[in-house]
Design a protein around this motif. Sequence first.
Motif, short mmCIF file in Angstrom:
data_model
loop_
_atom_site.label_atom_id
_atom_site.label_comp_id
_atom_site.label_asym_id
_atom_site.label_seq_id
_atom_site.Cartn_x
_atom_site.Cartn_y
_atom_site.Cartn_z
N PRO A 279 -21.66 -12.34 23.25
CA PRO A 279 -22.27 -13.58 23.76
C PRO A 279 -21.37 -14.21 24.82
O PRO A 279 -20.15 -14.17 24.72
N GLU A 280 -21.99 -14.79 25.84
CA GLU A 280 -21.24 -15.34 26.97
C GLU A 280 -21.64 -16.79 27.22
O GLU A 280 -22.83 -17.12 27.19
N VAL A 281 -20.65 -17.63 27.44
CA VAL A 281 -20.88 -19.05 27.74
C VAL A 281 -20.16 -19.39 29.03
O VAL A 281 -18.96 -19.14 29.16
N ASP A 282 -20.89 -19.97 29.98
CA ASP A 282 -20.32 -20.36 31.27
C ASP A 282 -19.90 -21.83 31.19
O ASP A 282 -20.75 -22.72 31.13
N ALA B 172 -27.90 -32.04 29.99
CA ALA B 172 -28.74 -30.93 29.53
C ALA B 172 -27.96 -29.62 29.54
O ALA B 172 -28.06 -28.81 28.61
N ALA B 173 -27.17 -29.41 30.61
CA ALA B 173 -26.38 -28.18 30.71
C ALA B 173 -25.31 -28.15 29.62
O ALA B 173 -25.05 -27.09 29.02
N LYS C 99 -17.35 -14.88 24.62
CA LYS C 99 -16.45 -14.98 25.76
C LYS C 99 -16.89 -16.12 26.66
O LYS C 99 -18.06 -16.48 26.70
N VAL C 100 -15.92 -16.68 27.36
CA VAL C 100 -16.21 -17.78 28.27
C VAL C 100 -15.88 -17.36 29.70
O VAL C 100 -14.85 -16.73 29.97
N THR C 101 -16.79 -17.71 30.59
CA THR C 101 -16.58 -17.56 32.02
C THR C 101 -16.57 -18.96 32.63
O THR C 101 -16.81 -19.95 31.94
N THR D 229 -11.18 -8.83 32.64
CA THR D 229 -9.98 -9.58 33.04
C THR D 229 -10.30 -10.98 33.55
O THR D 229 -9.41 -11.82 33.65
N ARG D 230 -11.57 -11.25 33.87
CA ARG D 230 -11.95 -12.55 34.43
C ARG D 230 -12.35 -13.55 33.35
O ARG D 230 -12.55 -14.73 33.64
N SER D 231 -12.51 -13.09 32.12
CA SER D 231 -13.01 -13.95 31.04
C SER D 231 -11.97 -14.12 29.94
O SER D 231 -11.02 -13.35 29.83
#
Length: 351
Positions: free
Chosen positions: A28-31, A40-41, A60-62, A255-257
Amino acid sequence: MVVLTKRELEQIALPAVQLAAPPLALVPEVDLSAVEASDAARSAAARAVAKACEDHGFFKVTGHGVPAPLLARLDAAAAAFFALPQRDKDKAAAGAGGGSPPFGYASKRIGDNGDLGWVEYLLLGVTAAGAAAAPVALSEGAESSCFRDVLDEHIAAVRRMTCTVLELMAQGLGLDDEGVFSRLVLDRDSDSLLRVNHYPARPEAAGEPAEVRRRLTGFGEHTDPQIISVLRSNDAAGLEMSLRDGTWVSVPSDTRSFFVNVGDALQVLTNGRFRSVRHRVVVSSARPRVSVIFFGGPPPRQRLAPLPGLVDREGGRRRYRDFTWREYKTSAYRTKLADNRLCYFETTATS
């Protein structure tokens, strides 16, 4: 470089049934970059975080805001440290984090209960100001200062991001106090840690056919004791997670997250709604893996217990009794990595 005896290698080799790598995980990914855009976001991100914690115990978070140049400098500084002669690395075994176990540099042996891994690591305490708790005892010169500086900068940035994630967790749970988790990590007595792990290339892996290559245990199966752990690694694979049904999956390197794990303390605070995730690191390639993990922990005297609002939603059933973080750590240090440490604090009573 870590050097193990043949007997030690046999002890940390995974069973034959684990020769094949497990399937890739759908993480799962969360920005986080969208969190400040609107209410709302933020609400959407909070729901996504809560669902990931309930369903998987990790995500993971981006869009985390930790600068890419800082991450590149950290990678280079960590690689330089682990490339030092062994005698220089051994100097860090006395002095980092106050000079007492388990802080400082170590290799092969994880804890005091017989766990072994194809790993060497640096473990540091984190001060209230969000920096390494003591100078990293490497060697004299600019390289040592550079490593200390980049570690401090990394800790500060990651702790800020960690608190944002913890606040989203609280919001996703529908708690009125969104700082209920983050305050524990920000407390002046917070028992937070930074671990830098280096998994050297598997010996003799180069040129060996993949179908006969043994997978070594880098860091054995376990859950993290703290509230939360936030990890980033280089582009070498090896991290594996256990899903709720017991199936193991490989986590693709990114490597970015940053990868976030629910810890045992958070499982208790949420009355089991969020569950700590079992994970491990395996080594099977000719490429080394370096990972840096921030562990957000509560103060030693902090009493841990299910939050009343979450207990009420289960008709008053408390899954865990009250205990202090120090009491839990004392108990955990007596166990092996794979043990279920929370079982000693469970209760079936209702209140």
